[in-house]
Design a protein around this motif. Structure first.
Motif, short mmCIF file in Angstrom:
data_model
loop_
_atom_site.label_atom_id
_atom_site.label_comp_id
_atom_site.label_asym_id
_atom_site.label_seq_id
_atom_site.Cartn_x
_atom_site.Cartn_y
_atom_site.Cartn_z
N ASP A 83 0.86 -1.18 0.00
CA ASP A 83 0.00 0.00 0.00
C ASP A 83 0.90 1.23 0.00
O ASP A 83 1.84 1.31 0.79
CB ASP A 83 -0.90 0.04 1.24
N VAL A 84 0.60 2.19 -0.89
CA VAL A 84 1.37 3.42 -0.98
C VAL A 84 0.52 4.55 -0.42
O VAL A 84 -0.62 4.76 -0.86
CB VAL A 84 1.79 3.73 -2.43
N LEU A 85 1.06 5.27 0.56
CA LEU A 85 0.35 6.37 1.22
C LEU A 85 1.07 7.69 0.96
O LEU A 85 2.29 7.70 0.76
CB LEU A 85 0.31 6.12 2.73
N VAL A 86 0.31 8.77 0.96
CA VAL A 86 0.89 10.11 0.80
C VAL A 86 0.43 10.98 1.96
O VAL A 86 -0.58 10.71 2.60
CB VAL A 86 0.49 10.75 -0.56
N PRO A 87 1.17 12.07 2.23
CA PRO A 87 0.79 12.96 3.33
C PRO A 87 -0.49 13.75 3.05
O PRO A 87 -0.78 14.10 1.91
CB PRO A 87 1.98 13.93 3.43
N SER A 88 -1.22 14.03 4.12
CA SER A 88 -2.39 14.90 4.08
C SER A 88 -2.21 15.94 5.18
O SER A 88 -1.60 15.65 6.22
CB SER A 88 -3.65 14.09 4.34
N ASP A 89 -2.74 17.11 4.97
CA ASP A 89 -2.57 18.17 5.97
C ASP A 89 -3.36 17.93 7.25
O ASP A 89 -2.86 18.14 8.33
CB ASP A 89 -2.95 19.53 5.37
N ASN A 90 -4.60 17.47 7.12
CA ASN A 90 -5.40 17.42 8.35
C ASN A 90 -6.42 16.30 8.44
O ASN A 90 -7.10 16.19 9.44
CB ASN A 90 -6.12 18.76 8.54
N ARG A 91 -6.58 15.50 7.39
CA ARG A 91 -7.59 14.44 7.48
C ARG A 91 -7.26 13.28 6.53
O ARG A 91 -6.51 13.45 5.58
CB ARG A 91 -8.98 14.98 7.19
N PHE A 92 -7.84 12.13 6.84
CA PHE A 92 -7.72 10.98 5.96
C PHE A 92 -8.62 11.23 4.74
O PHE A 92 -9.78 11.64 4.90
CB PHE A 92 -8.18 9.70 6.67
N ARG A 93 -8.08 11.01 3.56
CA ARG A 93 -8.88 11.22 2.36
C ARG A 93 -8.23 10.54 1.16
O ARG A 93 -7.09 10.08 1.25
CB ARG A 93 -9.08 12.70 2.08
N GLN A 94 -8.94 10.47 0.07
CA GLN A 94 -8.42 9.97 -1.20
C GLN A 94 -7.98 11.18 -2.03
O GLN A 94 -8.69 12.19 -2.06
CB GLN A 94 -9.51 9.21 -1.96
N VAL A 95 -6.82 11.07 -2.67
CA VAL A 95 -6.35 12.11 -3.57
C VAL A 95 -5.91 11.46 -4.88
O VAL A 95 -5.56 10.28 -4.90
CB VAL A 95 -5.19 12.94 -2.98
N GLU A 96 -5.95 12.24 -5.95
CA GLU A 96 -5.46 11.75 -7.23
C GLU A 96 -4.17 12.50 -7.57
O GLU A 96 -4.13 13.73 -7.54
CB GLU A 96 -6.49 11.96 -8.33
N GLY B 156 -0.92 12.22 -10.45
CA GLY B 156 -0.38 11.55 -11.63
C GLY B 156 -1.34 10.54 -12.24
O GLY B 156 -0.91 9.54 -12.81
N GLY B 157 -2.64 10.81 -12.09
CA GLY B 157 -3.65 9.91 -12.66
C GLY B 157 -3.96 8.67 -11.84
O GLY B 157 -4.72 7.82 -12.28
N ARG B 158 -3.39 8.55 -10.63
CA ARG B 158 -3.65 7.39 -9.77
C ARG B 158 -4.21 7.88 -8.44
O ARG B 158 -3.87 8.95 -7.96
CB ARG B 158 -2.36 6.61 -9.51
N GLY B 159 -5.04 7.04 -7.82
CA GLY B 159 -5.61 7.36 -6.53
C GLY B 159 -4.67 6.94 -5.41
O GLY B 159 -3.99 5.91 -5.51
N PHE B 160 -4.62 7.74 -4.33
CA PHE B 160 -3.79 7.44 -3.17
C PHE B 160 -4.57 7.74 -1.89
O PHE B 160 -5.39 8.65 -1.86
CB PHE B 160 -2.52 8.30 -3.16
N ASP B 161 -4.28 6.97 -0.84
CA ASP B 161 -4.79 7.29 0.48
C ASP B 161 -3.87 8.34 1.08
O ASP B 161 -2.66 8.12 1.20
CB ASP B 161 -4.81 6.05 1.38
N ALA B 162 -4.44 9.49 1.43
CA ALA B 162 -3.68 10.57 2.06
C ALA B 162 -3.91 10.50 3.57
O ALA B 162 -5.05 10.36 4.02
CB ALA B 162 -4.11 11.93 1.51
N VAL B 163 -2.81 10.56 4.33
CA VAL B 163 -2.85 10.30 5.76
C VAL B 163 -2.19 11.45 6.53
O VAL B 163 -1.06 11.84 6.21
CB VAL B 163 -2.11 8.98 6.07
N PRO B 164 -2.88 12.00 7.55
CA PRO B 164 -2.26 13.06 8.35
C PRO B 164 -1.04 12.53 9.10
O PRO B 164 -0.97 11.35 9.45
CB PRO B 164 -3.35 13.44 9.35
#
Length: 152
Positions: free
Chosen positions: A103-116, A118-126
């Motif tokens: 599983d590949v995760l990316v940073p989020s500023d303040n909440r768990f969310r899905q972001v796109e 480079g054309g791919r979806g990622f789970d963004a994690v505070p």
């Protein structure tokens, strides 16, 4: 930079797959400064590398990698994981036919969310931005797997 050596033993077929996926993450991110192992496997590795007394090592069936949004958008990991025999699944999860999962995760500023990116979806994690603010802890890991068939 902190560097440690650790030795451990796999306790199940799922453990084998998780450690093999960890190896794949390490290879794919070797030259990427904004990449870290996170999640349950990271906790287990840290407890193994820095023992503090009696502890139950956290086990997991996959490898979790955190990367910067720039790395995620570049598609470099996607290409590396496809070359290593993985198929993209839902979100930013990659699975191989032999049971490995990443599983590949990316940073989020303040909440768990899905972001796109480079054309791919990622789970963004505070909280993931914090791990990129510090030097990585490198762990040279020696694992004895239960099933060695198909391992390299």
């Amino acid at each position: 930079m902190i560097r440690r050596r650790a030795v451990t033993v796999s306790t199940s077929n799922a453990d084998d797959a998780a450690y093999r996926a960890l190896r794949d993450v390490a290879i794919a991110t070797e030259d990427i400064p904004d990449a870290r192992v996170v999640g349950g496997q990271m906790v287990g590795l840290l407890v193994t590398a820095f023992p503090t007394g009696p502890a139950i090592i956290r086990r997991t069936a996959d490898a979790d990698a955190a990367v910067s949004t720039q790395v995620a958008a570049s598609g470099a990991l996607h290409t590396a994981f496809i070359a290593a025999g993985y198929q993209p699944k839902r979100g930013s999860r990659y699975e191989s036919e032999d049971g490995r999962a990443i599983d590949v995760l990316v940073p989020s500023d303040n909440r768990f969310r899905q972001v796109e990116l480079g054309g791919r979806g990622f789970d963004a994690v505070p909280g993931l931005r914090l791990i990129f603010a510090a030097d990585p802890i490198l762990i040279d890991l020696d694992v004895t797997l239960r099933m060695t068939r198909g391992c390299t």
